[in-house]
Design a protein around this motif. Structure first.
Motif, PDB file in Angstrom:
ATOM      1  N   LYS A 104      12.148  69.338   5.569  1.00 59.28           N
ATOM      2  CA  LYS A 104      12.746  70.616   5.958  1.00 59.28           C
ATOM      3  C   LYS A 104      12.601  70.857   7.464  1.00 59.28           C
ATOM      4  O   LYS A 104      13.539  71.306   8.124  1.00 59.28           O
ATOM      5  N   ALA A 105      11.434  70.563   8.021  1.00 57.28           N
ATOM      6  CA  ALA A 105      11.208  70.761   9.458  1.00 57.28           C
ATOM      7  C   ALA A 105      12.084  69.826  10.294  1.00 57.28           C
ATOM      8  O   ALA A 105      12.606  70.222  11.334  1.00 57.28           O
ATOM      9  N   LEU A 106      12.256  68.590   9.835  1.00 51.35           N
ATOM     10  CA  LEU A 106      13.053  67.629  10.602  1.00 51.35           C
ATOM     11  C   LEU A 106      14.548  67.921  10.527  1.00 51.35           C
ATOM     12  O   LEU A 106      15.282  67.671  11.486  1.00 51.35           O
ATOM     13  N   GLY A 107      15.003  68.412   9.385  1.00 51.11           N
ATOM     14  CA  GLY A 107      16.426  68.700   9.235  1.00 51.11           C
ATOM     15  C   GLY A 107      17.298  67.501   9.569  1.00 51.11           C
ATOM     16  O   GLY A 107      17.090  66.401   9.065  1.00 51.11           O
ATOM     17  N   ARG A 108      18.235  67.691  10.469  1.00 42.31           N
ATOM     18  CA  ARG A 108      19.191  66.622  10.818  1.00 42.31           C
ATOM     19  C   ARG A 108      18.554  65.481  11.599  1.00 42.31           C
ATOM     20  O   ARG A 108      19.166  64.448  11.805  1.00 42.31           O
ATOM     21  N   ASN A 109      17.321  65.643  12.054  1.00 39.25           N
ATOM     22  CA  ASN A 109      16.630  64.580  12.794  1.00 39.25           C
ATOM     23  C   ASN A 109      16.044  63.508  11.876  1.00 39.25           C
ATOM     24  O   ASN A 109      15.635  62.460  12.346  1.00 39.25           O
ATOM     25  N   TRP A 110      15.966  63.779  10.577  1.00 35.65           N
ATOM     26  CA  TRP A 110      15.296  62.856   9.665  1.00 35.65           C
ATOM     27  C   TRP A 110      16.081  61.562   9.476  1.00 35.65           C
ATOM     28  O   TRP A 110      17.304  61.549   9.429  1.00 35.65           O
ATOM     29  N   SER A 111      15.341  60.471   9.354  1.00 29.25           N
ATOM     30  CA  SER A 111      15.913  59.173   9.021  1.00 29.25           C
ATOM     31  C   SER A 111      14.848  58.343   8.336  1.00 29.25           C
ATOM     32  O   SER A 111      13.667  58.440   8.671  1.00 29.25           O
ATOM     33  N   VAL A 112      15.265  57.507   7.396  1.00 22.93           N
ATOM     34  CA  VAL A 112      14.312  56.630   6.719  1.00 22.93           C
ATOM     35  C   VAL A 112      13.844  55.522   7.663  1.00 22.93           C
ATOM     36  O   VAL A 112      12.762  54.977   7.512  1.00 22.93           O
ATOM     37  N   THR A 113      14.661  55.200   8.650  1.00 21.01           N
ATOM     38  CA  THR A 113      14.315  54.151   9.607  1.00 21.01           C
ATOM     39  C   THR A 113      13.935  54.777  10.946  1.00 21.01           C
ATOM     40  O   THR A 113      14.042  55.976  11.141  1.00 21.01           O
ATOM     41  N   LEU A 114      13.518  53.944  11.857  1.00 19.79           N
ATOM     42  CA  LEU A 114      13.256  54.399  13.214  1.00 19.79           C
ATOM     43  C   LEU A 114      14.608  54.563  13.885  1.00 19.79           C
ATOM     44  O   LEU A 114      15.273  53.583  14.204  1.00 19.79           O
ATOM     45  N   ALA A 115      15.020  55.800  14.068  1.00 22.79           N
ATOM     46  CA  ALA A 115      16.365  56.055  14.571  1.00 22.79           C
ATOM     47  C   ALA A 115      16.386  57.289  15.454  1.00 22.79           C
ATOM     48  O   ALA A 115      15.568  58.191  15.310  1.00 22.79           O
ATOM     49  N   VAL A 116      17.351  57.279  16.365  1.00 19.93           N
ATOM     50  CA  VAL A 116      17.626  58.457  17.186  1.00 19.93           C
ATOM     51  C   VAL A 116      19.058  58.849  16.892  1.00 19.93           C
ATOM     52  O   VAL A 116      19.972  58.019  16.944  1.00 19.93           O
ATOM     53  N   ARG A 117      19.236  60.121  16.574  1.00 20.28           N
ATOM     54  CA  ARG A 117      20.552  60.624  16.210  1.00 20.28           C
ATOM     55  C   ARG A 117      21.159  61.423  17.355  1.00 20.28           C
ATOM     56  O   ARG A 117      20.452  61.859  18.257  1.00 20.28           O
ATOM     57  N   GLN A 118      22.467  61.592  17.284  1.00 25.57           N
ATOM     58  CA  GLN A 118      23.151  62.425  18.265  1.00 25.57           C
ATOM     59  C   GLN A 118      22.538  63.830  18.205  1.00 25.57           C
ATOM     60  O   GLN A 118      22.285  64.353  17.129  1.00 25.57           O
ATOM     61  N   GLU A 119      22.288  64.419  19.347  1.00 28.83           N
ATOM     62  CA  GLU A 119      21.662  65.733  19.454  1.00 28.83           C
ATOM     63  C   GLU A 119      20.271  65.767  18.819  1.00 28.83           C
ATOM     64  O   GLU A 119      19.829  66.787  18.298  1.00 28.83           O
ATOM     65  N   HIS A 120      19.569  64.648  18.868  1.00 30.39           N
ATOM     66  CA  HIS A 120      18.207  64.548  18.328  1.00 30.39           C
ATOM     67  C   HIS A 120      17.290  65.454  19.150  1.00 30.39           C
ATOM     68  O   HIS A 120      17.390  65.500  20.365  1.00 30.39           O
ATOM     69  N   SER A 121      16.413  66.165  18.474  1.00 37.35           N
ATOM     70  CA  SER A 121      15.473  67.026  19.187  1.00 37.35           C
ATOM     71  C   SER A 121      14.050  66.687  18.765  1.00 37.35           C
ATOM     72  O   SER A 121      13.818  66.167  17.680  1.00 37.35           O
ATOM     73  N   LEU A 122      13.114  66.984  19.637  1.00 34.02           N
ATOM     74  CA  LEU A 122      11.705  66.768  19.345  1.00 34.02           C
ATOM     75  C   LEU A 122      11.214  67.952  18.519  1.00 34.02           C
ATOM     76  O   LEU A 122      11.210  69.092  18.991  1.00 34.02           O
TER      77      LEU A 122
END
Length: 194
Positions: free
Chosen positions: A97-115
């Motif tokens: 829930k905290a990660l939301g759209r940033n979550w990935s099962v792999t080591l990944a960086v997504r568009q508009e990724h936030s810390l």
């Protein structure tokens, strides 16, 4: 509490894990990946972890194999394990829930990724790993078998050992000084300790 009930409840917790993760998996596929570290090493580590936390316990729950390695059953230990597993599932949900759209099962960086540094991420940098460690401990307590019990600790421990440094390097590369400041004030998996 009997060994059969402990096995069935552990299996139910494993299903609950999948139920929690599935909607986040579907949503994450809609986000554009800018960088994905899904290579042979990552696939191997995920496979090892899945074997220890999923395949081996599922075989044991379904068939009882290898019953020859069963330990004397302790109901109190099984109950403690199930309570730890339920806590792990709650933490697992909170991390997704905290990660939301940033979550990935792999080591990944997504568009508009936030810390993400809020929610459970205020206390540790890798609360999802904390949840998996709790699951592995729960498995050792609940599935009282010399092979099956520690399989989760070994399987997930292998993934953690060879992945966390790589993940932190990716975060440092992506977020720079913001990551360094965050890492300086938080532990990796156990609040205030590790």
């Amino acid at each position: 509490m009997t060994p059969l009930i402990a096995k069935l409840l552990h299996g139910l917790c494993m299903v609950a894990w999948w139920v929690i993760r599935r909607p986040f998996e579907r949503k994450s596929k809609r986000n554009v990946l800018l960088r994905d570290a899904m290579d042979v090493r990552e696939k191997l580590l995920l496979g090892i972890s899945l074997t220890g936390l999923g395949v081996i316990p599922a075989i044991y729950i379904a068939s009882g194999f290898p019953a020859a390695l069963d330990q004397p059953f302790s109901p109190a230990r099984a109950i403690a394990g199930l309570l730890v597993f339920v806590a792990a599932l709650a933490l697992f949900y909170a991390t997704h829930k905290a990660l939301g759209r940033n979550w990935s099962v792999t080591l990944a960086v997504r568009q508009e990724h936030s810390l993400v540094t809020e929610g459970v991420y205020r206390f540790v940098r890798h609360p999802m790993y904390s949840a998996f460690w709790m699951w592995a401990i729960a498995q050792a307590l609940t599935l009282q078998n010399w092979l099956v019990g520690p399989a989760g600790l070994i399987g997930f421990g292998t993934l953690y050992l060879f992945r966390v440094g790589r993940e932190e390097a990716l975060m440092r590369e992506t977020f720079g000084a913001a990551w360094d400041a965050y890492a300086a004030r938080t532990a990796r998996v156990v609040p205030f300790l590790l």
